[in-house]
Design a protein around this motif. Structure first.
Motif, PDB file in Angstrom:
ATOM      1  N   ARG A 671       0.507  -0.997   0.041  1.00 26.91           N
ATOM      2  CA  ARG A 671       0.054  -0.077   0.003  1.00 26.91           C
ATOM      3  C   ARG A 671       0.806   1.316   0.034  1.00 26.91           C
ATOM      4  N   ASP A 672       2.135   1.312   0.542  1.00 27.26           N
ATOM      5  CA  ASP A 672       3.072   2.319   0.644  1.00 27.26           C
ATOM      6  C   ASP A 672       4.091   2.258  -0.652  1.00 27.26           C
ATOM      7  N   ASN A 673       4.359   1.046  -1.128  1.00 29.74           N
ATOM      8  CA  ASN A 673       5.532   0.988  -2.014  1.00 29.74           C
ATOM      9  C   ASN A 673       5.132   0.671  -3.169  1.00 29.74           C
ATOM     10  N   ARG A 674       4.928   1.112  -4.461  1.00 32.07           N
ATOM     11  CA  ARG A 674       4.664   0.889  -5.633  1.00 32.07           C
ATOM     12  C   ARG A 674       5.311  -0.124  -6.344  1.00 32.07           C
ATOM     13  N   SER A 675       6.670  -0.402  -6.009  1.00 33.02           N
ATOM     14  CA  SER A 675       7.371  -1.635  -6.708  1.00 33.02           C
ATOM     15  C   SER A 675       6.863  -3.029  -5.900  1.00 33.02           C
ATOM     16  N   ASP A 676       6.426  -2.974  -4.806  1.00 30.22           N
ATOM     17  CA  ASP A 676       6.052  -4.142  -3.965  1.00 30.22           C
ATOM     18  C   ASP A 676       4.704  -4.381  -4.634  1.00 30.22           C
ATOM     19  N   LEU A 677       3.646  -3.381  -4.880  1.00 31.73           N
ATOM     20  CA  LEU A 677       2.220  -3.615  -5.348  1.00 31.73           C
ATOM     21  C   LEU A 677       2.444  -4.219  -6.808  1.00 31.73           C
ATOM     22  N   ILE A 678       3.431  -3.857  -7.461  1.00 30.27           N
ATOM     23  CA  ILE A 678       3.670  -4.229  -8.880  1.00 30.27           C
ATOM     24  C   ILE A 678       3.967  -5.758  -8.724  1.00 30.27           C
ATOM     25  N   MET A 679       4.930  -6.143  -7.916  1.00 36.76           N
ATOM     26  CA  MET A 679       5.540  -7.302  -7.412  1.00 36.76           C
ATOM     27  C   MET A 679       4.187  -8.335  -7.079  1.00 36.76           C
ATOM     28  N   ALA A 685      -1.123 -12.393 -11.389  1.00 38.37           N
ATOM     29  CA  ALA A 685      -1.305 -12.767 -12.860  1.00 38.37           C
ATOM     30  C   ALA A 685      -0.445 -13.970 -13.466  1.00 38.37           C
ATOM     31  N   LEU A 686       0.944 -13.981 -13.057  1.00 41.21           N
ATOM     32  CA  LEU A 686       1.795 -15.048 -13.400  1.00 41.21           C
ATOM     33  C   LEU A 686       1.056 -16.386 -13.053  1.00 41.21           C
ATOM     34  N   ALA A 687       0.908 -16.277 -11.694  1.00 41.22           N
ATOM     35  CA  ALA A 687       0.199 -17.908 -11.139  1.00 41.22           C
ATOM     36  C   ALA A 687      -0.885 -18.141 -11.812  1.00 41.22           C
ATOM     37  N   HIS A 688      -1.908 -17.029 -12.099  1.00 44.60           N
ATOM     38  CA  HIS A 688      -3.268 -17.597 -12.641  1.00 44.60           C
ATOM     39  C   HIS A 688      -2.919 -18.068 -14.084  1.00 44.60           C
ATOM     40  N   SER A 689      -2.186 -17.406 -14.800  1.00 44.14           N
ATOM     41  CA  SER A 689      -1.465 -17.984 -16.241  1.00 44.14           C
ATOM     42  C   SER A 689      -1.049 -19.203 -16.050  1.00 44.14           C
ATOM     43  N   LEU A 690      -0.324 -19.682 -14.999  1.00 44.66           N
ATOM     44  CA  LEU A 690       0.069 -20.983 -14.912  1.00 44.66           C
ATOM     45  C   LEU A 690      -1.115 -21.918 -14.156  1.00 44.66           C
ATOM     46  N   GLY A 691      -2.141 -21.602 -14.145  1.00 40.29           N
ATOM     47  CA  GLY A 691      -3.165 -22.425 -13.510  1.00 40.29           C
ATOM     48  C   GLY A 691      -3.124 -22.564 -11.937  1.00 40.29           C
ATOM     49  N   ARG A 692      -2.336 -21.763 -11.322  1.00 36.13           N
ATOM     50  CA  ARG A 692      -2.160 -21.889  -9.862  1.00 36.13           C
ATOM     51  C   ARG A 692      -2.864 -20.742  -8.957  1.00 36.13           C
ATOM     52  N   THR A 693      -3.118 -21.548  -7.775  1.00 37.30           N
ATOM     53  CA  THR A 693      -3.890 -20.513  -6.968  1.00 37.30           C
ATOM     54  C   THR A 693      -2.830 -19.770  -6.179  1.00 37.30           C
ATOM     55  N   VAL A 694      -3.242 -18.523  -5.858  1.00 40.85           N
ATOM     56  CA  VAL A 694      -2.282 -17.455  -4.848  1.00 40.85           C
ATOM     57  C   VAL A 694      -2.878 -17.347  -3.567  1.00 40.85           C
ATOM     58  N   VAL A 695      -1.905 -17.344  -2.794  1.00 38.32           N
ATOM     59  CA  VAL A 695      -1.990 -17.009  -1.239  1.00 38.32           C
ATOM     60  C   VAL A 695      -1.192 -15.932  -0.870  1.00 38.32           C
ATOM     61  N   ALA A 696      -1.871 -14.664  -0.384  1.00 36.41           N
ATOM     62  CA  ALA A 696      -1.256 -13.718   0.311  1.00 36.41           C
ATOM     63  C   ALA A 696      -0.861 -13.862   1.604  1.00 36.41           C
ATOM     64  N   GLU A 697       0.156 -13.717   2.150  1.00 39.63           N
ATOM     65  CA  GLU A 697       0.555 -14.035   3.459  1.00 39.63           C
ATOM     66  C   GLU A 697       0.650 -12.754   4.017  1.00 39.63           C
ATOM     67  N   GLY A 698       0.609 -12.431   5.285  1.00 43.99           N
ATOM     68  CA  GLY A 698       0.999 -11.051   6.196  1.00 43.99           C
ATOM     69  C   GLY A 698      -0.035  -9.912   5.958  1.00 43.99           C
ATOM     70  N   MET A 710      -9.299  -6.920  -5.030  1.00 43.01           N
ATOM     71  CA  MET A 710      -9.634  -6.428  -6.296  1.00 43.01           C
ATOM     72  C   MET A 710      -8.440  -6.830  -7.329  1.00 43.01           C
ATOM     73  N   LEU A 711      -7.448  -7.272  -6.654  1.00 37.46           N
ATOM     74  CA  LEU A 711      -6.299  -7.813  -7.647  1.00 37.46           C
ATOM     75  C   LEU A 711      -6.686  -9.271  -7.854  1.00 37.46           C
ATOM     76  N   LYS A 712      -7.900  -9.630  -7.535  1.00 36.58           N
ATOM     77  CA  LYS A 712      -8.024 -11.065  -7.902  1.00 36.58           C
ATOM     78  C   LYS A 712      -7.388 -12.269  -7.113  1.00 36.58           C
ATOM     79  N   CYS A 713      -6.584 -11.777  -5.927  1.00 37.80           N
ATOM     80  CA  CYS A 713      -5.930 -12.939  -5.303  1.00 37.80           C
ATOM     81  C   CYS A 713      -6.996 -13.829  -4.835  1.00 37.80           C
ATOM     82  N   ASP A 714      -6.724 -15.166  -4.653  1.00 37.94           N
ATOM     83  CA  ASP A 714      -7.609 -16.113  -4.157  1.00 37.94           C
ATOM     84  C   ASP A 714      -7.830 -16.281  -2.789  1.00 37.94           C
ATOM     85  N   ILE A 715      -6.621 -16.363  -1.967  1.00 36.60           N
ATOM     86  CA  ILE A 715      -6.703 -16.649  -0.398  1.00 36.60           C
ATOM     87  C   ILE A 715      -5.818 -15.759   0.244  1.00 36.60           C
TER      88      ILE A 715
END
Length: 743
Positions: A671-679, A685-698, A710-715
Motif C-alpha cells: 500500500r506504501d511501496n509501488r514496486s511491491d504492489l507491482i510485485m 497474474a503469473l500464477a493464474h496464467s500457470l493455473g495456480r492458486t495465489v495465497v497472500a501472507e501477512g 480487487m487484484l483477484k488474489c485467491d486466498i
C-alpha cells in the motif's frame, strides 16, 4: 560547491519533490496559528445521530425538501447543498424537493464537474433540470493529494463548457478567474464550525437565532456514509468540511501564493555568504529564518513554500561539513564517507545500538572493478542502506564493512528485514549486474569502546551468514544460556513425547466467498520452565542438525488428524504443513505421507505441503521428482515465501506446485511501496496464467484485504484473517461460520 546544489534545488521546486515535507511543515504551522472560524457559515450535519434517528442515507427527497424548507423558514441567507442530485428518485419525491427549492430561491446546488461517457452520453454530474432551474449551481470537484486531502480549491471550474463558481466561492460570495486556485487556511479550527444535526432540524429543535441571516451548508459527515477525507492536522472528516473551510478562507480576504522562489532566494544569499566565509553559523541562521518566515506571512494570507530552500541550505551545510571532516582524516579517501576512525571518535553513539554490515563477497567484487567502479558500487550500497533515512550517517571500513548508530527503540526485525530485501536486486555498476551477499549484526549497547562494539556486531553478522539468517543480535547475556542451547535438541525430542510441542492453526480465507477454507499448521513449544520457545530457534536447530524429520512427522500426523476430524463434522477444510528443504532428499517421504493420510482417512487433496521458494529452486533434479511423486498421491504443493528467492518462469513451470504464497514483506508494504504492489500484482497474474492458486501472507488490515480482492488474489492469510489459534478455537470459528451461512 554551489552550482549543483542550486540547480538541484530549482528542480526540487519545479517537480514538487518536497510536497510531503511541505505539507507536514504547513500542518505544524497551522497548529500554532489555530483559530476559530467566523461563524457566518453554519453546517447542517447528516451525522451518525441523524442516521440513527431518521434512518439510513440517502433519505427520501421529501425529507431533504423539509430540510430546505425549514432552513428557509428560519431565515437563512443562503442554502448550500453539498449533495448531488444528478439522478432521479420517484416522481413524487423529486417534485417535493423541486417545490422546496423553488419556494426558497436561495438554494445553491452542487455539480460534480467530471466528464464521463455513460452509454454514449456525456455525464457532467449536473443536477436534474427540475432542480437546477430554480437554483444556482456550483462545482465541487477538487484535486486530492497522496494523503487524500485537498490543499487547493478552484475559484471556478469549466463544467460542460460552462463556467461555474466553486461551492466555496458561492458560499463566501467571492468570485475569481476560471482556472485559478487558492490555498485553504487549515489553521481554521473545524471544531469551531457552528453545527446543527439534521435530525434536530427535521424535528423542529433548532432556534431561529442559530440560522437567521447566515449561510447554511448541508452535507454528510458520517463514516457509515463515506465521503471522508483527510483534513490536514485535523484527521478524517466529511468532504463538506473542505468546502466550508475553503469558504471561510475566502471570507477572510484575498490570499497570495508566492510559491517557493522567495525562500529559495533567501537561501541562495545565505549559502553564498556561508561558502565564501566557510561559516556554518550563517546557514543555521538562514534555516531558522526560513522556518519562521511562513508563520508570519501566513497570518497575512501570504503563502510561501520552503522545502527547496531548506534543501539548498541543508545540502550546502552537508558539503561544508564533509569538507571539514575530510580535512581531519576521518573520511574514506575513495568515497568520502566517514571511516571507522570517525566512528571511534563519535561519542554521540555511546548509548545507542550499533549496526554493522559485512558484504561477504566484497573482495571478489572489488577485484573486478577499477577505482571509479568500486566507488560507484559503494555509493549504491550506501544509497540502499539509507533509503528513507537520508540523515543516517554511514561509516565505511575496509573489505566491505559498513556501520551506523541506530536510534533507541528501532524495530530491528522489520527494519533489517526490509534493508536486506533491498539487496534482492543486483547492484548495477556500469553495464554489469553484481549480486551483493551481505548480513547484518547488531550490538545493543554497552560501556565498551566503539571499536570493541563494532567487532561484536561484525561477529554477529558473520554468525547470521553462517546460520543463513539475514541479521543477528550480539547479546552477551546469551552466553549464560549456553547449556540450554547445547541441550535444546535432546529436550525437543522429550518435549514432543511429553506433549509440550503442539500445533497452532492460522486460518486461510477464500477472498471470493469470504469463508475460512483451511489453515496452516504451525509448530509451537511451551517449555514448563522457560515458557514459549521461539519456533525460529528450535526449528532452525532441528534443520541444522538433521533432526527435522521427527518434528515434521509429528506435525504432519497431528495436522492431518485435525483436518480429518474437522471433515467428519461435515466442514470442508484443508490443512497446510511446512516442508523443510532437507526433506527433499528423503526417498521415503511420499510413502510416509500416504501412510498418514490412510491412517486418519483424509483425502490427499485436503493436504498442502509448503516449501520455501529458495528451497524449491535450489533443489536437485531428484527433489523435483520427489515433489512430483507427492503430487501423484493427490497432495498439493505450495511455493512459500515467493519473491524472496531467484526463481525463473522456466523453473516455476518445472516445479509441480498448485499454489504460490506471496511473501508477507511484499504484502505488508504494497500500500506504501509501488514496486511491491507491482510485485504482488504481477505474481497473481503469473500464477493464474500457470493455473495456480495465489495465497497472500501477512495481511494485517482491512484495506490490504480489499486491495487483494480487487487484484483477484485467491486466498488471504494474516492477523486480519486470524492469528494462529488452538484446535478448539479453529473448530469454534468454523462452526460459527457454518451457522451464519445456514442462517
Amino acid at each position: 560547491m554551489l552550482l549543483w546544489p542550486v540547480l538541484a534545488a530549482i528542480v526540487f521546486g519545479l517537480i514538487g519533490f518536497g510536497e510531503v515535507l511541505e505539507d507536514a511543515l504547513r500542518i505544524a504551522r497551522d497548529g500554532v496559528r489555530s483559530h476559530a472560524v467566523s461563524g457566518d457559515i453554519v453546517l447542517v450535519d447528516v451525522d451518525d445521530a441523524s442516521l440513527r434517528e431518521v434512518g439510513s442515507w440517502p433519505w427520501a427527497r421529501s425529507k431533504q425538501a423539509k430540510i430546505v424548507s425549514e432552513i428557509d423558514r428560519l431565515g437563512a441567507k443562503k442554502i448550500v447543498m453539498d449533495i448531488l442530485y444528478a439522478n432521479p428518485s420517484s416522481p413524487a419525491e423529486d417534485a417535493a424537493l423541486a417545490r422546496a427549492i423553488s419556494r426558497s430561491g436561495k438554494v445553491i446546488l452542487a455539480v460534480q464537474n467530471r466528464v464521463g461517457d455513460q452509454g454514449g452520453k456525456q455525464d457532467t454530474g449536473m443536477p436534474l433540470s427540475m432542480f437546477a432551474k430554480h437554483a444556482k449551481l456550483a462545482a465541487i470537484s477538487v484535486s486530492y493529494n497522496w494523503q487524500n486531502s485537498a490543499w487547493r480549491v478552484p475559484y471556478a471550474a469549466d463544467v460542460g463548457g460552462r463556467a461555474l463558481p466553486s461551492l466555496a466561492a458561492s458560499a463566501a460570495g467571492v468570485s475569481g478567474p476560471l482556472g485559478s486556485e487558492f490555498l485553504i487556511d487549515y489553521a481554521l479550527d473545524p471544531n469551531s464550525v457552528p453545527r446543527i444535526s439534521a435530525a434536530d432540524l427535521l424535528s423542529g429543535r433548532v432556534e431561529r437565532s442559530q440560522i437567521a441571516g447566515k449561510t447554511v451548508m448541508v452535507g454528510t459527515n458520517s463514516t457509515r456514509i463515506g465521503d471522508q477525507y483527510f483534513i490536514p492536522g485535523r484527521g478524517k472528516r466529511g468532504g463538506v468540511f473542505i468546502h466550508l473551510l475553503a469558504a471561510e478562507t475566502l471570507k477572510k480576504g484575498a490570499s497570495h501564493d508566492l510559491g517557493w522562489v522567495p525562500a529559495l532566494l533567501i537561501a541562495l544569499g545565505a549559502t553564498v555568504v556561508a561558502v565564501r566565509k566557510r561559516r556554518h553559523s550563517v546557514l543555521a541562521v538562514a534555516a531558522g529564518v526560513i522556518f519562521v518566515l511562513p508563520l508570519a506571512t501566513e497570518s497575512l494570507r501570504i503563502w510561501i513554500d520552503i522545502t527547496p530552500a531548506l534543501f539548498l541550505v541543508g545540502t550546502v551545510a552537508a558539503r561544508l561539513g564533509w569538507m571539514q571532516s575530510r580535512s581531519k582524516g576521518l573520511v574514506n579517501s575513495l568515497t568520502g564517507l566517514p571511516n571507522l576512525a570517525a566512528l571511534a571518535a563519535d561519542s554521540s553513539g555511546k548509548d545507542l545500538p550499533l549496526v554493522a554490515v559485512r558484504v561477504h563477497n566484497y573482495a571478489e567484487i572489488a577485484s573486478t572493478l577499477d577505482a571509479a567502479g568500486e566507488r560507484q558500487f559503494i555509493e549504491q550500497i550506501v544509497a540502499r542502506l539509507t533509503l528513507g533515512q537520508e540523515n543516517r550517517r554511514i561509516y565505511q571500513g575496509d573489505e566491505g564493512i559498513f556501520a551506523w548508530f541506530a536510534p533507541k527503540g528501532t524495530p530491528f526485525a522489520s527494519h533489517l528485514d526490509a534493508l536486506h530485501a533491498l539487496f534482492r536486486s543486483p547492484v548495477r555498476v556500469g553495464g554489469t549486474s553484481i549480486d551483493a551477499v551481505l548480513s547484518f549484526g547488531v550490538e545493543l549497547g554497552s560501556s565498551r569502546s566503539p571499536t570493541s562494539r563494532l567487532g561484536s556486531a561484525l561477529v554477529a553478522a558473520d554468525d547470521a551468514d553462517t546460520e543463513s539468517l539475514k541479521w543477528k543480535f550480539h547479546d552477551p547475556a546469551r552466553l549464560e544460556d549456553v547449556p540450554w542451547r547445547l541441550s535444546l535438541l535432546s529436550q525437543l525430542d522429550k518435549a514432543i513425547e511429553n506433549g509440550e510441542v503442539w500445533l497452532a492453526y492460522q486460518p486461510k480465507l477464500d477472498l471470493a466467498t469470504r469463508r475460512t477454507i483451511g489453515a496452516e499448521a504451525l509448530a509451537r513449544w511451551t517449555h514448563p520452565e522457560k515458557g514459549p520457545i521461539s519456533p525460529v530457534e528450535f526449528i532452525s536447530a532441528a534443520e541444522q542438525h538433521d533432526r527435522i524429520e521427527p518434528l515434521t512427522d509429528f506435525v504432519l500426523d497431528k495436522a492431518v488428524e485435525a483436518a480429518a476430524n474437522i471433515g467428519k463434522r461435515g466442514i470442508e477444510f484443508e490443512i497446510a504443513v511446512n516442508l523443510s528443504a532437507r526433506m527433499l532428499t528423503d526417498r521415503r517421504l511420499p510413502a510416509r505421507v500416504a501412510a498418514v493420510l490412510d491412517k486418519h482417512g483424509l483425502e490427499p487433496g485436503k493436504l498442502t505441503l509448503e516449501l520455501t521458494e529458495t528451497a524449491a529452486v535450489s533443489g536437485t533434479g531428484y527433489g523435483i521428482e520427489l515433489l512430483a511423486g507427492l503430487r501423484e498421491l493427490g497432495v498439493k504443493i505450495a511455493i512459500d515465501d515467493y519473491g524472496t528467492g531467484l526463481s525463473t518462469l522456466e523453473y516455476l513451470k518445472k516445479i509441480p506446485a498448485s499454489e504460490i504464497k506471496i511473501d508477507q514483506s511484499f504484502v505488508k508494504s504494497m500500500r506504501d511501496n509501488r514496486s511491491d504492489l507491482i510485485m504482488v500484482q504481477s505474481t497473481i497474474a503469473l500464477a493464474h496464467s500457470l493455473g495456480r492458486t495465489v495465497v497472500a501472507e501477512g495481511v494485517e488490515d482491512p484495506q490490504s484485504l480489499e486491495q487483494l480482492t480487487m487484484l483477484k488474489c485467491d486466498i488471504a492469510q494474516g492477523f486480519i484473517v486470524g492469528r494462529p489459534m488452538s484446535y478448539e478455537e479453529i473448530v469454534r470459528r468454523l462452526l460459527v461460520e457454518r451457522r451464519r451461512t445456514a442462517a
